[in-house]
Design a protein around this motif. Sequence first.
Motif, PDB file in Angstrom:
ATOM      1  N   HIS A  58       0.855  -1.189   0.000  1.00  0.00           N
ATOM      2  CA  HIS A  58       0.000   0.000   0.000  1.00  0.00           C
ATOM      3  C   HIS A  58       0.893   1.241   0.000  1.00  0.00           C
ATOM      4  CE1 HIS A  58      -3.910  -2.013   1.022  1.00  0.00           C
ATOM      5  NE2 HIS A  58      -3.049  -2.965   1.354  1.00  0.00           N
ATOM      6  N   LEU A  59       0.461   2.250  -0.772  1.00  0.00           N
ATOM      7  CA  LEU A  59       1.268   3.456  -0.909  1.00  0.00           C
ATOM      8  C   LEU A  59       1.120   4.417   0.261  1.00  0.00           C
ATOM      9  CD1 LEU A  59       0.626   4.214  -4.692  1.00  0.00           C
ATOM     10  CD2 LEU A  59       2.536   2.964  -3.686  1.00  0.00           C
ATOM     11  N   THR A  60       0.017   4.333   1.004  1.00  0.00           N
ATOM     12  CA  THR A  60      -0.207   5.261   2.115  1.00  0.00           C
ATOM     13  C   THR A  60      -0.516   4.545   3.415  1.00  0.00           C
ATOM     14  OG1 THR A  60      -2.576   5.492   1.589  1.00  0.00           O
ATOM     15  CG2 THR A  60      -1.053   7.051   0.548  1.00  0.00           C
ATOM     16  N   ARG A  61      -0.261   3.261   3.477  1.00  0.00           N
ATOM     17  CA  ARG A  61      -0.533   2.481   4.688  1.00  0.00           C
ATOM     18  C   ARG A  61       0.599   1.499   4.909  1.00  0.00           C
ATOM     19  NH1 ARG A  61      -5.403  -1.950   5.384  1.00  0.00           N
ATOM     20  NH2 ARG A  61      -4.999  -2.511   7.562  1.00  0.00           N
ATOM     21  N   ALA A  62       1.022   1.359   6.147  1.00  0.00           N
ATOM     22  CA  ALA A  62       2.121   0.447   6.491  1.00  0.00           C
ATOM     23  C   ALA A  62       1.588  -0.975   6.588  1.00  0.00           C
ATOM     24  CB  ALA A  62       2.777   0.879   7.798  1.00  0.00           C
ATOM     25  N   ALA A  63       1.330  -1.576   5.432  1.00  0.00           N
ATOM     26  CA  ALA A  63       0.708  -2.898   5.431  1.00  0.00           C
ATOM     27  C   ALA A  63       0.913  -3.584   4.089  1.00  0.00           C
ATOM     28  CB  ALA A  63      -0.782  -2.790   5.735  1.00  0.00           C
ATOM     29  N   VAL A  64       0.837  -4.912   4.131  1.00  0.00           N
ATOM     30  CA  VAL A  64       0.743  -5.755   2.946  1.00  0.00           C
ATOM     31  C   VAL A  64      -0.533  -6.569   3.087  1.00  0.00           C
ATOM     32  CG1 VAL A  64       1.699  -7.766   1.769  1.00  0.00           C
ATOM     33  CG2 VAL A  64       3.211  -5.891   2.439  1.00  0.00           C
ATOM     34  N   SER A  65      -1.388  -6.525   2.054  1.00  0.00           N
ATOM     35  CA  SER A  65      -2.641  -7.282   2.078  1.00  0.00           C
ATOM     36  C   SER A  65      -2.481  -8.560   1.273  1.00  0.00           C
ATOM     37  CB  SER A  65      -3.786  -6.448   1.496  1.00  0.00           C
ATOM     38  OG  SER A  65      -4.049  -5.308   2.285  1.00  0.00           O
ATOM     39  N   ILE A  66      -2.983  -9.667   1.825  1.00  0.00           N
ATOM     40  CA  ILE A  66      -2.923 -10.967   1.159  1.00  0.00           C
ATOM     41  C   ILE A  66      -4.353 -11.438   0.923  1.00  0.00           C
ATOM     42  CG2 ILE A  66      -2.074 -13.337   1.277  1.00  0.00           C
ATOM     43  CD1 ILE A  66       0.103 -12.318   3.204  1.00  0.00           C
ATOM     44  N   ILE A  67      -4.652 -11.811  -0.336  1.00  0.00           N
ATOM     45  CA  ILE A  67      -6.021 -12.046  -0.778  1.00  0.00           C
ATOM     46  C   ILE A  67      -6.147 -13.436  -1.378  1.00  0.00           C
ATOM     47  CG2 ILE A  67      -7.809 -11.266  -2.401  1.00  0.00           C
ATOM     48  CD1 ILE A  67      -6.265  -8.497  -2.245  1.00  0.00           C
ATOM     49  N   ASP A  68      -7.196 -14.169  -0.996  1.00  0.00           N
ATOM     50  CA  ASP A  68      -7.537 -15.448  -1.610  1.00  0.00           C
ATOM     51  C   ASP A  68      -8.163 -15.153  -2.975  1.00  0.00           C
ATOM     52  OD1 ASP A  68      -9.027 -17.748  -2.446  1.00  0.00           O
ATOM     53  OD2 ASP A  68      -8.931 -18.500  -0.403  1.00  0.00           O
ATOM     54  N   MET A  69      -7.578 -15.692  -4.047  1.00  0.00           N
ATOM     55  CA  MET A  69      -8.031 -15.361  -5.388  1.00  0.00           C
ATOM     56  C   MET A  69      -9.190 -16.236  -5.863  1.00  0.00           C
ATOM     57  SD  MET A  69      -4.437 -14.396  -7.300  1.00  0.00           S
ATOM     58  CE  MET A  69      -5.269 -13.572  -8.666  1.00  0.00           C
ATOM     59  N   THR A  70      -9.696 -17.101  -4.984  1.00  0.00           N
ATOM     60  CA  THR A  70     -10.919 -17.845  -5.290  1.00  0.00           C
ATOM     61  C   THR A  70     -12.128 -17.175  -4.657  1.00  0.00           C
ATOM     62  OG1 THR A  70      -9.707 -19.933  -5.433  1.00  0.00           O
ATOM     63  CG2 THR A  70     -12.087 -20.072  -5.135  1.00  0.00           C
ATOM     64  N   SER A  71     -12.013 -16.889  -3.369  1.00  0.00           N
ATOM     65  CA  SER A  71     -13.110 -16.225  -2.670  1.00  0.00           C
ATOM     66  C   SER A  71     -13.028 -14.710  -2.736  1.00  0.00           C
ATOM     67  CB  SER A  71     -13.115 -16.650  -1.197  1.00  0.00           C
ATOM     68  OG  SER A  71     -11.939 -16.172  -0.533  1.00  0.00           O
ATOM     69  N   TRP A  72     -11.848 -14.198  -3.113  1.00  0.00           N
ATOM     70  CA  TRP A  72     -11.577 -12.761  -3.151  1.00  0.00           C
ATOM     71  C   TRP A  72     -11.742 -12.117  -1.780  1.00  0.00           C
ATOM     72  CZ3 TRP A  72      -8.815 -11.878  -7.145  1.00  0.00           C
ATOM     73  CH2 TRP A  72      -9.068 -12.532  -8.349  1.00  0.00           C
ATOM     74  N   GLU A  73     -11.358 -12.849  -0.745  1.00  0.00           N
ATOM     75  CA  GLU A  73     -11.368 -12.314   0.605  1.00  0.00           C
ATOM     76  C   GLU A  73      -9.943 -11.988   1.043  1.00  0.00           C
ATOM     77  OE1 GLU A  73     -13.140 -15.351   2.950  1.00  0.00           O
ATOM     78  OE2 GLU A  73     -15.199 -14.896   2.301  1.00  0.00           O
ATOM     79  N   VAL A  74      -9.809 -10.921   1.831  1.00  0.00           N
ATOM     80  CA  VAL A  74      -8.512 -10.605   2.425  1.00  0.00           C
ATOM     81  C   VAL A  74      -8.299 -11.580   3.583  1.00  0.00           C
ATOM     82  CG1 VAL A  74      -7.120  -8.865   3.598  1.00  0.00           C
ATOM     83  CG2 VAL A  74      -8.684  -8.181   1.768  1.00  0.00           C
ATOM     84  N   ILE A  75      -7.301 -12.461   3.432  1.00  0.00           N
ATOM     85  CA  ILE A  75      -7.098 -13.485   4.462  1.00  0.00           C
ATOM     86  C   ILE A  75      -6.065 -13.069   5.501  1.00  0.00           C
ATOM     87  CG2 ILE A  75      -7.808 -15.368   2.978  1.00  0.00           C
ATOM     88  CD1 ILE A  75      -4.872 -16.017   2.481  1.00  0.00           C
ATOM     89  N   LYS A  76      -5.273 -12.043   5.181  1.00  0.00           N
ATOM     90  CA  LYS A  76      -4.305 -11.571   6.163  1.00  0.00           C
ATOM     91  C   LYS A  76      -3.832 -10.180   5.786  1.00  0.00           C
ATOM     92  CE  LYS A  76      -0.709 -13.035   9.222  1.00  0.00           C
ATOM     93  NZ  LYS A  76      -0.084 -14.204   9.833  1.00  0.00           N
ATOM     94  N   THR A  77      -3.605  -9.363   6.807  1.00  0.00           N
ATOM     95  CA  THR A  77      -2.984  -8.047   6.624  1.00  0.00           C
ATOM     96  C   THR A  77      -1.740  -7.997   7.489  1.00  0.00           C
ATOM     97  OG1 THR A  77      -5.115  -6.988   6.199  1.00  0.00           O
ATOM     98  CG2 THR A  77      -3.274  -5.566   6.799  1.00  0.00           C
ATOM     99  N   LEU A  78      -0.589  -7.884   6.852  1.00  0.00           N
ATOM    100  CA  LEU A  78       0.677  -7.817   7.567  1.00  0.00           C
ATOM    101  C   LEU A  78       1.030  -6.368   7.843  1.00  0.00           C
ATOM    102  CD1 LEU A  78       2.899 -10.411   5.646  1.00  0.00           C
ATOM    103  CD2 LEU A  78       2.167 -10.571   8.022  1.00  0.00           C
ATOM    104  N   GLU A  79       1.277  -6.034   9.087  1.00  0.00           N
ATOM    105  CA  GLU A  79       1.731  -4.697   9.428  1.00  0.00           C
ATOM    106  C   GLU A  79       3.227  -4.596   9.129  1.00  0.00           C
ATOM    107  OE1 GLU A  79      -0.385  -2.336  10.280  1.00  0.00           O
ATOM    108  OE2 GLU A  79      -1.992  -3.832  10.131  1.00  0.00           O
ATOM    109  N   VAL A 132      10.039  -0.927   2.055  1.00  0.00           N
ATOM    110  CA  VAL A 132       9.366   0.088   2.875  1.00  0.00           C
ATOM    111  C   VAL A 132       9.782   1.423   2.262  1.00  0.00           C
ATOM    112  CG1 VAL A 132       8.991   0.970   5.199  1.00  0.00           C
ATOM    113  CG2 VAL A 132       9.564  -1.446   4.868  1.00  0.00           C
ATOM    114  N   PHE A 133       9.194   1.730   1.123  1.00  0.00           N
ATOM    115  CA  PHE A 133       9.723   2.794   0.270  1.00  0.00           C
ATOM    116  C   PHE A 133       9.489   4.192   0.838  1.00  0.00           C
ATOM    117  CE2 PHE A 133       9.883   5.483  -3.535  1.00  0.00           C
ATOM    118  CZ  PHE A 133      10.992   4.983  -4.180  1.00  0.00           C
ATOM    119  N   PHE A 134       8.405   4.366   1.590  1.00  0.00           N
ATOM    120  CA  PHE A 134       8.015   5.692   2.037  1.00  0.00           C
ATOM    121  C   PHE A 134       8.183   5.823   3.552  1.00  0.00           C
ATOM    122  CE2 PHE A 134       5.443   4.535  -1.670  1.00  0.00           C
ATOM    123  CZ  PHE A 134       5.803   5.533  -2.545  1.00  0.00           C
TER     124      PHE A 134
END
Length: 519
Positions: A386-407, A428-430
């Motif tokens: 994310h460009l403005t949030r300190a996080a990485v989002s991980i998404i299940d590409m079958t259900s399209w649900e966010v299964i984990k958010t890494l800080e 951690v570019f920014f």
Amino acid sequence: MIPRLLALLAVAMLLPAAVLAEGGADTEALYQTHCASCHGADRLGGIGPALLPGNLSRLKPAAAEAVIRDGRAASQMPGFADQLEEDQVTSLAEWIYREPEVEPSWGRDEILASQLVHHPDGSLPDEPRFDADPLNLFIVVETGDHHATLLDGDTFEPIHRFATRYALHGGPKYTPDGRYVFFGSRDGWVTKYDIYNMQVVAEVRAGINMRNIAVSGDGRYVMAANYLPHSLVLFDAHNLDLMKVYPAVGENGESSRVSAVYAAPPRGSFIAALKDIEEVWEIPWPLPTEPVVSTGHMATPLAPRRGHDTPNFRVRRIPVPDYLDDFFFDLDYAHVIGASRGGQGGMVVNLDSGEKVADLPLEGMPHLGSGITWEHEGRRVMATPHLTRAAVSIIDMTSWEVIKTLETDGPGFFMRSHANSPYVWADVFFGPNRDRVHVIDKQSLEIVETLIPEPGKTAAHVEFDRYGEKLLLSLWEDDGAVIVYDAETLEEEKRIPMSKPSGKYNVWNKTRYEEGTSH
């Protein structure tokens, strides 16, 4: 160039003081005297880059003043501290950030006139002039002094370093055999480079403010996406001959900037992201056995290709319920995942049916263009920084649900992995922790290591070799370096000094669409 500058300076000495005063008309006279010979009388560029607000988005006004005053290292830009007063420098810098009174145009005639063919396609030898695996080469883009380095991916020794156009943008693109690479610059230049012979083959200017380029899966066509003018431009890849200009206009007549264009090889088409109209465009290229035929602009919607007979180079409009200007695709390009304009989420659209499949809660401006995928517990997942949030989002590409958010330790820009690597690398570019890079385990979905290659210096953009055994990380500084790591032990092996190496692109990964690399 130097005699021309001296002549211009001599003319400037004869101008009345009023002409050299701060002010709109007088500042324009300053520009015409000192800048127009290189940057164009209308600021559209020439020897030097275009000087328009959209082209200067990466240069802060204070930095522009410094360039006018002191010049730019490793370029033809001289300093004018001896010819201009400080208030005149400030006035010039302010003036080039103003929108022009008449919006500049760049159409078919200008594109045709700009074409430069240095070595017609087929005129250079067919064997590489170096002893290295052609599919394990890297192109390293050095934006610090506008050069690129051809790097051996086995020995990590530079083969050749060459000058590029100003401000390359969007990443170079290769032909499938890895022989040719195409570059796109922020101010619209498309350059075809013969890697085997280390020579520029052809160049053409597609627009004034260009976002990126894409190369068809068979390497026969190149398409450019423009912010200014609002257009897509199609070229024959051989000598960059112009084939077609597509004004980016919606069905309601509204014009749009084009955020990006992508090649979708499984579909045999280009996919374009439009910033200002609620549509996605698909433009098929002919299969190798199909003749290239002339087509009219803006056809009616077509059925998705997928092996069906589809007219070539005609636009299929896909209406979407929001503005989508940053894309990610699943592996077979059946779905596009797009970020909404406000950066507060995203959606999944089926490219065959044109229907929205899911909404994604991705606050913090997900950088989907750097997303990657891998297999996790028998299912395909994707991850995005994310460009403005300190996080990485991980998404299940079958259900399209966010299964984990890494800080993370700060907002990021790039993520990379490889099918043969157990790890994902996320920078951690920014922010204050820009010198860090996180290593994420693909199975535990946890950060297992945080590296600080050089305290205080930006660490960014990982790229693996073709085997996934080694990887390159940039110290994103003018006095930076490319750092070689062992992909399994995470140990540093080598540093190669470079001038702000903004990106590194492996031929195998980018032509085979290797899992874990952005496309």
